[in-house]
Design a protein around this motif. Sequence first.
Motif, short mmCIF file in Angstrom:
data_model
loop_
_atom_site.label_atom_id
_atom_site.label_comp_id
_atom_site.label_asym_id
_atom_site.label_seq_id
_atom_site.Cartn_x
_atom_site.Cartn_y
_atom_site.Cartn_z
N GLN A 126 -9.65 -1.84 -1.50
CA GLN A 126 -9.38 -2.15 -2.91
C GLN A 126 -8.10 -2.97 -3.06
O GLN A 126 -8.01 -3.87 -3.91
CB GLN A 126 -9.26 -0.85 -3.71
CG GLN A 126 -10.56 -0.06 -3.79
CD GLN A 126 -10.43 1.19 -4.66
OE1 GLN A 126 -9.41 1.40 -5.30
NE2 GLN A 126 -11.45 2.02 -4.67
N ASN A 172 -9.30 8.45 -10.59
CA ASN A 172 -8.39 9.17 -9.69
C ASN A 172 -8.81 10.63 -9.56
O ASN A 172 -8.03 11.55 -9.80
CB ASN A 172 -6.96 9.10 -10.23
CG ASN A 172 -6.42 7.69 -10.24
OD1 ASN A 172 -6.69 6.92 -9.34
ND2 ASN A 172 -5.67 7.35 -11.28
N TYR A 200 -9.05 2.74 0.29
CA TYR A 200 -8.12 2.18 -0.68
C TYR A 200 -7.50 0.86 -0.21
O TYR A 200 -7.12 0.03 -1.04
CB TYR A 200 -7.04 3.20 -1.03
CG TYR A 200 -7.56 4.29 -1.94
CD1 TYR A 200 -7.95 4.00 -3.24
CD2 TYR A 200 -7.74 5.59 -1.49
CE1 TYR A 200 -8.46 4.97 -4.08
CE2 TYR A 200 -8.25 6.58 -2.32
CZ TYR A 200 -8.61 6.26 -3.62
OH TYR A 200 -9.13 7.23 -4.45
N THR A 222 -9.98 7.65 3.96
CA THR A 222 -9.37 7.44 2.64
C THR A 222 -8.48 6.20 2.66
O THR A 222 -8.50 5.38 1.73
CB THR A 222 -8.56 8.67 2.23
OG1 THR A 222 -9.46 9.77 2.05
CG2 THR A 222 -7.81 8.43 0.94
N TYR A 264 0.86 -1.19 0.00
CA TYR A 264 0.00 0.00 0.00
C TYR A 264 0.89 1.24 0.00
O TYR A 264 1.70 1.43 0.90
CB TYR A 264 -0.91 0.02 1.23
CG TYR A 264 -1.92 1.13 1.22
CD1 TYR A 264 -3.17 0.94 0.65
CD2 TYR A 264 -1.64 2.37 1.77
CE1 TYR A 264 -4.10 1.96 0.63
CE2 TYR A 264 -2.55 3.40 1.75
CZ TYR A 264 -3.78 3.19 1.18
OH TYR A 264 -4.70 4.21 1.15
#
Length: 527
Positions: free
Chosen positions: A58, A332, A55, A51, A40
Amino acid sequence: MLLDKGRENSVVWVTGPPGAGKTTLVAQYIETFTKDSIWYQLDQGDTDVATCFHYLQQAVATPKRDSSFHLPTFTPQYLSDLAVFSRSYFREIFSCLESPFAMVFDNYHEVGPQSRLHEVMQAALEEVPDHGCVIFISRTDPPAFTAKFMANSKMMLLGWNELQLTREESDAIIELRDYEFAEADKQQLYERTQGWPAGLVLMLEAMRREGTPVEIPETFTPHLVFDYLAGEIFRTLADNHQDFLLRTAILPQVTATMAVQLTDYEDAEATLDFLNSHDYLISANRGNGETVYQYHPLLRDFLLNRAQEILPRKDRLLLESRAAALLEQTGNFEDATQLCIKNSEWGELARLIREHAATMLEQGRGETLEQWLEELPREMLEQDPWLIYWLASCKSVFTLRESRRLYEQAYRIFREQGNPDLEGILSTCAGIMDTILFELDDLTLLDYWIAEVEQLLVLYPDFPTSEYGAQVTYSMYQSLGFRQPSHPEIAQWAERVYTIVYTATDPSQKLRAAIALAPTIGWTGRF
C-alpha cells in the motif's frame, strides 16, 4: 548535516531516545537530498512478516508511480524461502523509485528479537542499488543482521552521542524561539536537559507559560522529564482542550471528522489546528484528502495514562467502543481488535475475526490471526466451530497434525448443530483432507473422509456447484487421485474441477483448480 556524511552508505541506522530529533533529522535529509522516498512506520503487528508485506504494498502504490507496477503477493508458501521472496520483492520496489531515493523504516524497535522480519530486512539490504539508501529509525541499537554491512563499510550508525544537542545548538534553539537568558541560565538549562531536544523545547514552553523557571528533579531520565513537563503544559490548557486531548488520544491517528464522531466536539477541526499550530507535539499530514493528525508517542502515552485516571469508567468504555467502530470503518480493523483485547470485549473480537479471517489468510497473515484467536477465552473458542476452523487454518502452515485435530473438532460441532452450517461442514472437510495430503504420512486416513464427502453429496447433491463447494471439490479430487485412483467416480470429480477452471470468475479459484488437477493427473496417469 549529520546524515549528509552518510550519503555514500546504502544503510543508515539512527538510534536514540524519544524526542531526540531522529524523525526530524531524517525528514530534512529526504527533503534536501532525495527525489523519491517511502516512509514505513512499523508497529508490533509487523512482527508478522505478511502484515509488513501487505502494508508495504500500500505504501508503494501512490498515484505518482506507474499504475502498471505490481509487487508480488506474499502467500504462506513463501515462508519456507523467505529470503528469496524478499530479495525479489525489494528489487521490484527499488526499481520503481527515482534515484536518489530513501526508504525509511521508522520505529524499528517495535520488531521483536525473534521476528522473521529481520530476515526480510537482511535480504532487502542486499538489493539496495547505487544512489539508494535504506534508513532505520529506532530507540535501540542495530540487530545482529546489520553486522556485515557495518564491517563492509556500507552502513552508517548515528547514535545518541551524535544526536544530542551541543551547547551551541541548544543556545541557537533558545534564540530561535526569542528567549533571552543570561549565560548562567543557558548553561543551567543545557545541564538540565542534557542535550535532549524535546526536553529543551518542553522546558522553554513550560517556562513561557508559567513565567518562571520550572523546578525539576536534579536526576532524571528523558521519559520522566517528559511526563513532568507534559503535566505542566497540560495543566495550563483550557479545560475543553484538555478534555479533547484525553478523549482523542485513544486513536493512533485522527481526522477532524473522526474526532467529531468520537467526542461530539463540533469544533474538532479548529481545536486540532490550534494544537498543531502551537507546537503541542501534534503533527499534521496535509495530503490530498482530510488532514490527518498524529500525537507524539510520548504525549499520547501521557494522555492515555491521564485519561485512565480522570475520565469516568463509563466514558472510557463509550470512547473505546466508538473508537473501535471508527477504526474498523477506516480499514484499521487491527487497531480495533487491540481495543477489543484491551477491554476484554470478546464477542466483538470474535466478530472481527470471523469477518476478516479469510482475507488475512489470503494475505499470508496467519501468525497475527492466530495471536488474536488465542486471546479469546478458551470456553468461547471451543464452542464456536468457525473460530476453531480459523485457528486450524492458521496452524496448517507449520503444525499439520494439530491443524487436523482442530479441523476435526470443528467438523463435529458443525455436524451436531440443529441447523447444520453447510459451508462450515464442507470447509472443515476440505481442511482435514488437505492436512492429510500435505503431511503425506498416512494416506489411509483419507478413506474415512472420502466416504464422508460421498455422504454429504447424497445429503446436499448441489454442493459441488456452489461457491463454497469448490474447495472441497479440489480436495476430494486430489484425495481420490492419491488414495483411490481407481475410484469409479474419479472422472466425475475431475469434470467438476475442470468446470471450475473454465467457469469460475475468481482468478484464485481458477488457479487452485488448476493446481489440484496437475499433480493428480500426473499421479494417476489419466491425461
